[in-house]
Design a protein around this motif. Structure first.
Motif: not given
Length: 429
Positions: A101-129
């Motif tokens: 974090y922030p992710p390497p340039k080779r990875l596609q960034r996602v709009p609306q999600v800040r490039t911090t550990t908490g934001d990415i991991s928490q947003e990632c869990k929403l689908l399963d939740y």
């Protein structure tokens, strides 16, 4: 000692600040406490009237903080619930797996999600939740708390990042999981509206007022509208002040595997907003089973009665002549604007319907474009004598405030369409 700009009337300061960029406004507000106060209203109304959020924990937490602010909360009038799409969640999982974090340039960034550990991991869990919790309190409670704090909020918009009405109606098994997630999010947003007690004036699944194939939307599966009766009763109370409702719906999902009465859920949700003045129904016009779209519109035409309806917009629909005429006649006394686009008439002719419009309606605006019918001629062309945009008929009586002009233009369109139909019959003979 006051500077010259500080001695100006509030109205002049507002006129000046409107033309400044965001950076210049920020600099101006740091000059003095008085300028901070003088420019606060214009600044907050410009940059805080609309709040965009996902349903992830970090994004909802920021929304709750804004709703608790004593001054900024009163400026918010629109909540834009903009969900990530299926591809976005795949990119988030990849970033979370790499763990940089922030992710390497080779990875596609996602709009609306800040490039911090908490934001990415928490947003990632929403689908399963949302799949594992039938009552997703981690979404409903903070959203309803935020809505309570936004005492002037009038509009909630629910849509998906990058998705348009032109989206592919045929989904893979993996994307079907996302459709279930989308329906659960829609239900959670409605639940939050009910619990918050907010009185909305507009609820929309489509961005913007002009409906085109590339209009950004949510494209909810029809099953998302099959809500239990107690929930619908609560929704009726929450939608008591609703004036505008815009829906974008996928009817192809699940093919023939559907329960009896599946098409009634959409009508029930619309009927919950009994004070509606504006209704927009958008169906995906790219599927190969138009009879599902026809079933939805048929149920709406035969069951819906909105005594205050002024504007009706249909996009991508399949309808029978008698059903459309019944819908129009039911609302003839209140209807002022009628817009029908990319719609197919399964039985009857548009010529017959136009005659009904002329006799029974007193419209301010009539817009018909890209219409088809099963009867000949298949594709409707207006004024096929060389006038540009002959696939569109646009009659706006408001421009000249003359209802007689509306009737005259309708008569011309009817004559032109009748002549086209007659020529087609002669050519077939």
């Amino acid at each position: 000692m006051q500077t010259k700009i500080e001695r100006l009337p509030q109205e002049l300061i507002d006129l000046i600040v409107v033309h400044l960029s965001l950076q210049d406004r920020q600099t101006l507000r740091l000059v003095s406490k008085q300028l901070y106060a003088l420019t606060f209203t214009t600044f907050s109304n410009t940059y805080f009237s609309r709040r965009v959020t996902t349903l992830g924990v970090p994004s909802l937490s920021r929304l709750v903080k804004t709703s608790a602010h004593p001054n900024l909360s009163s400026c918010v009038s629109l909540i834009d619930v903009k969900l990530l799409n299926y591809e976005d969640y795949g990119n988030l999982r990849e970033i979370d797996r790499v763990g940089i974090y922030p992710p390497p340039k080779r990875l596609q960034r996602v709009p609306q999600v800040r490039t911090t550990t908490g934001d990415i991991s928490q947003e990632c869990k929403l689908l399963d939740y949302m799949h594992t919790h039938r009552d997703p309190k981690a979404v409903i409670h903070p959203l309803s708390r935020a809505l309570k704090g936004f005492r002037n909020v009038k509009t909630i918009r629910f849509r998906v990042n990058g998705l348009t009405l032109y989206g592919n109606p045929y989904i893979s098994a993996e994307e079907e999981v996302y459709q279930s997630f989308l329906s659960a999010c829609f239900r959670a947003v409605l639940d939050a509206i009910i619990r918050s007690g907010v009185r909305l004036q507009e609820f929309t699944l489509v961005k913007g007022h002009t409906i085109r194939p590339l209009s950004k939307s949510a494209n909810l599966d029809y099953s998302a509208f099959n809500l239990p009766v107690p929930f619908l009763l609560s929704l009726k109370s929450a939608f008591a002040s609703l004036k505008s409702l815009r829906l974008s719906i996928r009817t192809y999902h699940n093919g023939n595997s559907r329960i009896a009465g599946w098409e009634k859920g959409i009508s029930h949700v619309i009927a919950a907003a009994s004070s509606l003045e504006e209704l927009t129904i958008c169906l995906q016009a790219t599927d190969s089973k138009p009879w599902f779209r026809a079933a939805v519109i048929q149920n709406i035409c035969r069951s819906l009665e909105l005594p205050m309806l002024k504007s009706l917009q249909l996009y991508g629909c399949v309808v029978d002549e008698l059903d459309l005429i019944a819908l129009i006649k039911t609302h003839a006394s209140s209807l002022q604007r009628l817009l029908i686009s990319d719609t197919e008439l399964r039985s009857g002719t548009w010529l017959s319907i136009l005659n009904i419009f002329k006799e029974d309606l007193d419209l301010d605006l009539l817009r018909l474009q890209y219409l088809q019918q099963n009867a000949a001629p298949r594709v409707i062309r207006w004024f096929p004598d060389g006038i540009r945009n002959s696939s569109k008929l646009n009659i706006d009586a408001r421009k000249i405030r003359d209802q007689c002009w509306m009737k005259e233009r309708l008569s011309q369109a009817i004559s032109s369409l009748a002549a086209t139909a007659e020529e087609h019959e002669i050519s077939e003979i």
